[in-house]
Design a protein around this motif. Structure first.
Motif, PDB file in Angstrom:
ATOM      1  N   ILE A  84       0.968  -1.106   0.038  1.00  0.00           N
ATOM      2  CA  ILE A  84       0.003  -0.117  -0.040  1.00  0.00           C
ATOM      3  C   ILE A  84       0.922   1.124  -0.161  1.00  0.00           C
ATOM      4  O   ILE A  84       1.611   1.184   0.784  1.00  0.00           O
ATOM      5  N   VAL A  85       0.852   2.078  -0.850  1.00  0.00           N
ATOM      6  CA  VAL A  85       1.618   3.411  -0.902  1.00  0.00           C
ATOM      7  C   VAL A  85       0.561   4.674  -0.908  1.00  0.00           C
ATOM      8  O   VAL A  85      -0.190   4.970  -1.286  1.00  0.00           O
ATOM      9  N   SER A 163      -3.405   0.772  -3.876  1.00  0.00           N
ATOM     10  CA  SER A 163      -2.662  -0.337  -3.838  1.00  0.00           C
ATOM     11  C   SER A 163      -1.691  -0.863  -4.764  1.00  0.00           C
ATOM     12  O   SER A 163      -1.564  -0.169  -5.802  1.00  0.00           O
ATOM     13  N   ARG A 164      -0.832  -1.848  -4.392  1.00  0.00           N
ATOM     14  CA  ARG A 164       0.234  -2.376  -5.199  1.00  0.00           C
ATOM     15  C   ARG A 164      -0.184  -2.714  -6.624  1.00  0.00           C
ATOM     16  O   ARG A 164       0.365  -2.464  -7.657  1.00  0.00           O
ATOM     17  N   GLU A 165      -1.469  -3.376  -6.593  1.00  0.00           N
ATOM     18  CA  GLU A 165      -2.159  -3.825  -7.709  1.00  0.00           C
ATOM     19  C   GLU A 165      -2.122  -2.917  -8.632  1.00  0.00           C
ATOM     20  O   GLU A 165      -2.120  -2.986 -10.051  1.00  0.00           O
ATOM     21  N   LEU A 167      -0.994   0.183  -8.852  1.00  0.00           N
ATOM     22  CA  LEU A 167       0.362   0.939  -9.456  1.00  0.00           C
ATOM     23  C   LEU A 167       0.818   0.060 -10.478  1.00  0.00           C
ATOM     24  O   LEU A 167       1.624   0.480 -11.397  1.00  0.00           O
ATOM     25  N   GLU A 168       0.763  -1.125 -10.445  1.00  0.00           N
ATOM     26  CA  GLU A 168       1.647  -2.091 -11.403  1.00  0.00           C
ATOM     27  C   GLU A 168       0.747  -2.049 -12.731  1.00  0.00           C
ATOM     28  O   GLU A 168       1.099  -2.481 -13.671  1.00  0.00           O
ATOM     29  N   ALA A 169      -0.667  -1.987 -12.568  1.00  0.00           N
ATOM     30  CA  ALA A 169      -1.309  -2.363 -13.717  1.00  0.00           C
ATOM     31  C   ALA A 169      -1.685  -0.992 -14.550  1.00  0.00           C
ATOM     32  O   ALA A 169      -1.702  -1.128 -15.837  1.00  0.00           O
ATOM     33  N   LEU A 170      -1.692   0.214 -14.069  1.00  0.00           N
ATOM     34  CA  LEU A 170      -1.797   1.489 -14.734  1.00  0.00           C
ATOM     35  C   LEU A 170      -0.622   1.798 -15.542  1.00  0.00           C
ATOM     36  O   LEU A 170       0.482   1.819 -15.099  1.00  0.00           O
ATOM     37  N   PRO A 171      -0.836   2.204 -16.912  1.00  0.00           N
ATOM     38  CA  PRO A 171       0.267   2.529 -17.764  1.00  0.00           C
ATOM     39  C   PRO A 171       0.840   4.107 -17.491  1.00  0.00           C
ATOM     40  O   PRO A 171       0.423   5.089 -18.121  1.00  0.00           O
ATOM     41  N   LEU A 172       1.263   4.346 -16.249  1.00  0.00           N
ATOM     42  CA  LEU A 172       1.664   5.572 -15.443  1.00  0.00           C
ATOM     43  C   LEU A 172       2.578   6.342 -16.154  1.00  0.00           C
ATOM     44  O   LEU A 172       2.884   7.611 -16.369  1.00  0.00           O
ATOM     45  N   GLU A 173       3.587   5.632 -16.944  1.00  0.00           N
ATOM     46  CA  GLU A 173       4.553   6.405 -17.994  1.00  0.00           C
ATOM     47  C   GLU A 173       3.839   7.119 -19.020  1.00  0.00           C
ATOM     48  O   GLU A 173       4.866   7.870 -19.565  1.00  0.00           O
TER      49      GLU A 173
END
Length: 268
Positions: A84-85, A163-165, A167-173
């Motif tokens: 969790i961030v 949630s970690r999930e 942050l890992e799923a979204l194309p934030l770049e």
């Protein structure tokens, strides 16, 4: 930890030396396992204070913008094992005391993203938010709720938990390195089917608290409207940008490419 989940607070920092210590002192370390500060080429003693406080810190040698700073924050948190961030600004505008509550809402499994809303309740104007910012906030939120098909009290708070999930799923770049990153992030969250919750959060407006000026606020507002329109066009099947695509670029977790020109350290 909360429910066996590792909690990390990330702080995107720029010239936060005067308020950093006060912010960190109010973080509940019985819940928070890790605190990371990312300094965006500050011109004051932010990094020195971070070292004194023993914070894990990352230093951008060149200013990468508010969105660029957050990208480093989240990549660093994921690399250090966060489940969790919580993003907390180090300018003491938002109450650190709400970190456990926001993290718990994510840990419950009901929400992938939790916002500390200044608009729920009466915190915004009472805390000193300028009237013109309040009016702009309400107008933009109304338009976004209409075009995004969701209902939030506000989309513009800088106090957020993930949630970690997520942050890992979204194309934030694929998102901007500027302030509109925040808004693009929420649009992506809804587009990919994640849930957003809110909690009422008092906010403080004072000289040391960071705030963008009128010109940059106008630029941000136009970016917000553009993001909402982009989302609606994608829903209609007319145009889908990379940030709303399954193939969009995700965060690059450590080690970062040399071009990022960042240095890391922990407090002395």
């Amino acid at each position: 930890m909360i429910s066996g989940k590792r909690v990390c607070v990330v702080m995107p920092a720029y010239n936060a030396a005067k308020t950093l210590r006060r912010t960190v002192d109010e973080i509940d370390r019985t819940v928070v396992d890790d605190v990371i500060l990312v300094d965006d080429a500050s011109r004051d003693d932010t990094v020195a204070v971070a070292r004194e406080l023993g914070l894990h810190h990352v230093v951008h040698e060149e200013n990468r913008g508010y969105g660029g700073n957050q990208k480093t924050c989240y990549a660093e948190a994921l690399a250090r094992g966060a489940d969790i961030v919580v993003m907390l600004h180090p300018d003491y505008q938002y109450s650190p005391a709400l970190v456990p509550a926001m993290a718990a809402m994510v840990a419950s499994g009901h929400f992938d993203c939790v916002l500390g809303s200044r608009i729920l309740g009466v915190g915004a104007l009472r805390g000193g938010m300028p009237l013109w910012k309040y009016v702009a906030n309400r107008f933009l939120t109304f338009v976004e709720n209409l075009l995004l098909g969701y209902k939030l009290a506000e989309y513009h708070t800088g106090y957020r938990a993930f949630s970690r999930e997520l942050l890992e799923a979204l194309p934030l770049e694929e998102n901007s390195d500027d302030f509109v990153f925040d808004n693009q992030f929420l649009a992506q969250t809804l587009w990919f089917g994640f849930e957003i919750g809110e909690i009422s959060c008092p906010a403080r407006y004072f000289e040391e608290a960071s705030s963008i000026n009128f010109r940059r606020s106008v630029k941000y507002g136009l970016g917000v409207l553009g993001t909402a329109i982009e989302f609606r066009l994608a829903r209609l099947g007319l145009r889908r940008p990379a940030r709303l695509s399954e193939t969009g670029r995700r965060l690059v977790v450590l080690p970062p490419p040399p071009a990022q020109a960042i240095s890391r350290g922990c407090g002395a």
